[in-house]
Design a protein around this motif. Sequence first.
Motif, PDB file in Angstrom:
ATOM      1  N   GLN A  83      12.936  13.952  29.991  1.00  0.00           N
ATOM      2  CA  GLN A  83      12.854  14.390  31.287  1.00  0.00           C
ATOM      3  C   GLN A  83      13.537  13.725  32.352  1.00  0.00           C
ATOM      4  OE1 GLN A  83       8.400  13.957  31.568  1.00  0.00           O
ATOM      5  NE2 GLN A  83       8.476  11.883  31.841  1.00  0.00           N
ATOM      6  N   HIS A  96       5.132  14.639  25.836  1.00  0.00           N
ATOM      7  CA  HIS A  96       5.244  16.095  25.532  1.00  0.00           C
ATOM      8  C   HIS A  96       4.930  16.325  24.087  1.00  0.00           C
ATOM      9  CE1 HIS A  96       6.737  20.415  25.749  1.00  0.00           C
ATOM     10  NE2 HIS A  96       6.739  20.077  27.159  1.00  0.00           N
ATOM     11  N   LEU A 344      11.065  25.888  25.117  1.00  0.00           N
ATOM     12  CA  LEU A 344      10.424  25.481  26.587  1.00  0.00           C
ATOM     13  C   LEU A 344      10.493  26.474  27.522  1.00  0.00           C
ATOM     14  CD1 LEU A 344      13.056  22.381  27.237  1.00  0.00           C
ATOM     15  CD2 LEU A 344      10.351  22.315  26.601  1.00  0.00           C
ATOM     16  N   GLU A 348      10.049  24.651  32.526  1.00  0.00           N
ATOM     17  CA  GLU A 348      10.143  23.245  31.539  1.00  0.00           C
ATOM     18  C   GLU A 348      11.636  23.024  31.629  1.00  0.00           C
ATOM     19  OE1 GLU A 348       6.331  22.419  28.985  1.00  0.00           O
ATOM     20  OE2 GLU A 348       7.858  23.887  28.149  1.00  0.00           O
ATOM     21  N   LYS A 351      13.213  20.617  34.049  1.00  0.00           N
ATOM     22  CA  LYS A 351      12.634  19.444  34.024  1.00  0.00           C
ATOM     23  C   LYS A 351      13.011  18.766  32.877  1.00  0.00           C
ATOM     24  CE  LYS A 351       8.692  16.373  34.978  1.00  0.00           C
ATOM     25  NZ  LYS A 351       7.133  16.439  35.057  1.00  0.00           N
ATOM     26  N   TYR A 352      13.102  19.412  31.603  1.00  0.00           N
ATOM     27  CA  TYR A 352      13.232  18.639  30.187  1.00  0.00           C
ATOM     28  C   TYR A 352      14.370  19.265  29.600  1.00  0.00           C
ATOM     29  CZ  TYR A 352       8.210  17.470  30.932  1.00  0.00           C
ATOM     30  OH  TYR A 352       7.039  17.251  31.290  1.00  0.00           O
TER      31      TYR A 352
END
Length: 421
Positions: A83, A96, A344, A348, A351-352
Motif C-alpha cells: 500500500q 489487508h 482489487l 483499492e 492505493k494497493y
Amino acid sequence: MNNLRIPFLSNWVQRQAAEAVLEERSATLANPDSWLVDWLMDGEPASSGILVNETTALHSTAVFACVRILAETIASLPLQLYQQRKQGGKEVAYSHPLHSILHDSPNEEMTAFVFIETLMGHLATWGNAYAEIEWDGAGRVIGLWPLRPDQTWVNRDANGAIWFHTIIQRTGDAVVLPAYRVLHIPGLGFDGLKGYSPISKQREAIGLTLATEKYGATYFGNGARPGGVIETTRKIGDQAAIDRFRNQWNDMHSGLQKQHRIAILEEGMQYKQIGLPPEDSQFLQTRKFQLGEIARIFRVPPHMIGDLERSTNNNIEHQSIEFVMHTIRPWVVRWEQAIKLKLLTRPERKKYEALFNVNGLMRGDYKSRQEGLNIMRQNGIINANTWLEMEDMNPIDGPEGEAYLVNGNMTPVGATGKGGE
C-alpha cells in the motif's frame, strides 16, 4: 447483465444467470461454438507423425525442463500486497485480507507456492491460467481455486459480457462463471479474450524433438542396430511362414539384452544390415539443435536445461540476469496487473498493488552485491538495518542502525566558493 459484475450477488441470481447463458449459448456437434471446437481438438499430429498437445509435449525432457524452470522460479518469488504511504514510498499491507491469500495460502488446500506453480505451468503450456475467485458477502476475496485450462473456455456474449465455461474440480459441476468470478492471466494473444498455446503454435519443433527421442529409444530397444534383411535363394513358404520367421527373429535378437546372441541361418540365408547409423543421419546433432529450439520457444537460457556447449563461467551470470529481465519480468508483470484488475476494487487499485520481489534473482556474486550496497550506504540511500535486512540478517538495536550516513567531503551544488565568506 451489468449487475452480474457485482461480486456479492446471491448464489441464486448467479445460478439463474449462468443457466440463461448456457441455454443461449448451447452448442452442438452440428453447430459448435469455438470453445467446443477447442475442447474436441486434442492436439494434431506434427509433420513428424507425432501427436503434439499440451500433455504429450511434456514427454520431451527439454519442454518439461523449461516449463518447470518457469513455474518454479515464479512460484519461489515472494508475492506481497503493498500500500502507498502518505509520505511517499510503499509498505507491505499486512492488514489487508488479500495479502495472506497471495503470500501464504490462496485456499485451504494449497500453499501459495503450489498455487502459483500450478497456474504458471498452465500459462507456459496452454498459454492461459484460470482461477475461480471466491468472494464473501462483503465483496472481499476469501479464496482462489485453480481451474484446468483444458476444461475452461472463454467467450463473449451478444451484450459484450465475458463468460467462462468451466468444470469445478471440487464438485465436478459444469458451470458458466461471469468475468468477476475468474482470475484470468492470458499469455500472448490478439483477440482480447485468451492467449495462444505455445505448444500448439510450435507443434512442428516440439514434434521433431519428440520424434528424435522416440527414434533414439526405438534404436536402443532394437539392440542399437539398424534394420536389416535376410536374403535367400530359396522360397521360405507362404506369407504365414514368412511372418512366423520374422517374428521368431525379432523375439530372438531385438532388445539390448539380446544384442550379442549368435544367429544360425540355414538353407543359404544371409543377413545384411541396412539403414544409416545415428551419426550419419545426424541424430545427435538434431537432438542438440532441438534443445536450442525448445529453449528459444520458452526464452530460457540453454545452460538452464543442461546445454552447456556455449556457456562459460563468465557469461552464465549475465545470461541468468538476462533471464530475469527478459523472461521472468514479463511474466511477473502479467501476474501483477491481472491481480490488480481482478482482485482489487476500483478504489483499492489507487492505493494497493501486488508485487513479486525479484531482488533475490538479481543479486549476482557476493562481492559485487556487497560493493553495490556499500555505494548506497555511503551515499545515504540505505541505512545499516536496511543493508542487514537485504542480507537476511538481524537489525542493530537502537538508533545507530537507523542512521543514514554520507561522505563528509561532499558539498551541495551551489555551495562551492562560499567557504571564505
